[in-house]
Design a protein around this motif. Structure first.
Motif, mmCIF file in Angstrom:
data_model
loop_
_atom_site.group_PDB
_atom_site.id
_atom_site.type_symbol
_atom_site.label_atom_id
_atom_site.label_comp_id
_atom_site.label_asym_id
_atom_site.label_seq_id
_atom_site.Cartn_x
_atom_site.Cartn_y
_atom_site.Cartn_z
ATOM 1 N N SER A 116 0.859 -1.176 0.000
ATOM 2 C CA SER A 116 0.000 0.000 0.000
ATOM 3 C C SER A 116 0.895 1.225 0.000
ATOM 4 O O SER A 116 1.964 1.207 0.619
ATOM 5 C CB SER A 116 -0.882 0.030 1.253
ATOM 6 N N LEU A 117 0.466 2.272 -0.708
ATOM 7 C CA LEU A 117 1.207 3.542 -0.692
ATOM 8 C C LEU A 117 0.269 4.635 -0.215
ATOM 9 O O LEU A 117 -0.666 5.017 -0.925
ATOM 10 C CB LEU A 117 1.739 3.899 -2.083
ATOM 11 N N ASP A 239 4.310 13.424 2.473
ATOM 12 C CA ASP A 239 4.929 12.107 2.687
ATOM 13 C C ASP A 239 4.146 11.059 1.906
ATOM 14 O O ASP A 239 2.902 11.118 1.854
ATOM 15 C CB ASP A 239 4.799 11.659 4.163
ATOM 16 N N ILE A 240 4.875 10.082 1.368
ATOM 17 C CA ILE A 240 4.249 8.837 0.913
ATOM 18 C C ILE A 240 4.945 7.711 1.668
ATOM 19 O O ILE A 240 6.179 7.627 1.673
ATOM 20 C CB ILE A 240 4.400 8.621 -0.609
ATOM 21 N N VAL A 241 4.161 6.886 2.341
ATOM 22 C CA VAL A 241 4.716 5.723 3.024
ATOM 23 C C VAL A 241 4.185 4.477 2.330
ATOM 24 O O VAL A 241 2.980 4.347 2.101
ATOM 25 C CB VAL A 241 4.373 5.712 4.526
ATOM 26 N N MET A 242 5.101 3.612 1.963
ATOM 27 C CA MET A 242 4.742 2.353 1.309
ATOM 28 C C MET A 242 5.058 1.203 2.256
ATOM 29 O O MET A 242 6.145 1.176 2.823
ATOM 30 C CB MET A 242 5.575 2.205 0.035
ATOM 31 N N TRP A 243 4.112 0.300 2.448
ATOM 32 C CA TRP A 243 4.384 -0.838 3.335
ATOM 33 C C TRP A 243 4.046 -2.160 2.658
ATOM 34 O O TRP A 243 3.226 -2.214 1.749
ATOM 35 C CB TRP A 243 3.638 -0.708 4.668
ATOM 36 N N ARG A 266 -4.708 6.486 -0.603
ATOM 37 C CA ARG A 266 -3.947 5.236 -0.669
ATOM 38 C C ARG A 266 -4.148 4.500 -1.989
ATOM 39 O O ARG A 266 -5.277 4.386 -2.461
ATOM 40 C CB ARG A 266 -4.398 4.311 0.454
ATOM 41 N N THR A 267 -3.058 4.009 -2.548
ATOM 42 C CA THR A 267 -3.157 3.016 -3.608
ATOM 43 C C THR A 267 -2.809 1.671 -2.998
ATOM 44 O O THR A 267 -2.068 1.598 -2.022
ATOM 45 C CB THR A 267 -2.161 3.298 -4.751
#
Ligand code: OGA
Ligand code: MN
Length: 281
Positions: A116-117, A239-243, A266-267
């Protein structure tokens, strides 16, 4: 490009990458390797459009629109919107309590999300952080006896929400969704490592009663989110957080003034098939 660790357990900030500029295959592969190594990546100061957020996400794989919330813009089905901004008619947003239990995205579906981003467009003055837990560590630190016990178990994942904030239509839609049984221990399809795969929405193991399941679930969920397995992200705008949903869980903290705007988009990257539709005995 450089990577700087965010915590001992997981996460790294990606320095020197502008996701709006063309990214060569070799640089992109380096990002993918870092994603597998750190499980959470932070990209700061990404002044992107929705199209650019979507386009960057697509490089990691096919996007999933299966978690579309009622607050989502029909023009952008790839975006899940998590916001406290009231609807145009003044009614409260239905996504304002999204993520308030530890979970992994789309765990209640037969193709749980790969990644997810989440992009921060507006944040409250204080609070509203997101926490991430390393589920490899959660698994690795269990005893051999507990690992053996979990090997055959499946957790029952449902879409139901804890908070009673949904419209009648949304509630009816969610009620029609069948629960999915997911293995309590999953093998990460890319790293081959075992991870614990549960969460606070799981109330029962397949074949056990809720009462029988509760003590074990309570232990495992508490164990999994020990401070030493967690990174807590304090958001900044842009910010973009990708997990990696296959080896982490996350939690949205509700410790902020709900009259302020916290707006996230979110994508979701589609994962590989996992689990089976659960028929209660
Ligand atoms: C999500 C989610 C967490 C947050 O978008 O999947 O759980 O902090 N959001 O908004
Ligand atoms: Mn989530």
């Amino acid at each position: 490009m450089e990577f700087r660790k965010l915590s001992h357990a997981l996460g790294a900030e990606v320095l020197g990458l502008d996701i709006c500029k063309p990214i060569s295959d070799s640089v992109f592969e380096e990002v993918q390797r870092a994603f597998l190594r750190y499980s959470v990546l932070l990209f700061r100061e990404q002044h992107v459009t929705r199209e650019q957020h979507i386009a960057f996400s697509r490089r990691f794989g096919e996007l999933d629109d299966n978690d579309r919330s009622p607050d989502t813009d029909p023009q952008y089905p790839e975006l899940t919107i998590v916001t406290t901004r009231p609807k145009p008619d003044g009614k409260p947003s239905e996504s304002r309590y999204t993520g308030r239990l530890w979970h992994s995205d789309l765990c209640h579906s037969l193709t749980p999300a790969m990644g997810s981003l989440l992009r921060c467009l507006e944040r409250p003055d204080v609070g509203g952080d997101t926490m991430f837990a390393n589920m490899y560590m959660a698994y690795d630190t269990l005893s051999d006896g507990m690992k053996k016990l979990l090997e055959g178990l499946h957790g029952i994942h449902t879409r139901s929400r804890k908070f009673d904030t949904l419209s009648a239509e949304r509630a009816a839609f969610l009620a029609r969704q069948r629960p999915v049984a997911q293995p309590a221990v999953r093998v990460h399809p890319e790293t081959g490592r075992k991870t614990l795969y549960l969460g606070e929405k799981v109330k029962q193991f397949a074949g056990l009663t809720p009462e029988e399941s509760a003590p074990l679930l309570s232990f495992l969920n508490k164990h999994a989110v020990k401070p030493e397995f967690v990174y807590r992200h304090q958001w900044r705008k842009h910010d973009i957080v990708m997990w990696d949903n296959r080896c982490t869980m996350h939690l949205a903290l509700g410790d902020f003034d709900m009259n302020q705007i916290r707006h996230m988009e979110r994508t979701t990257i589609k994962g590989t098939p996992s689990g089976y539709l659960y028929e209660a005995a």
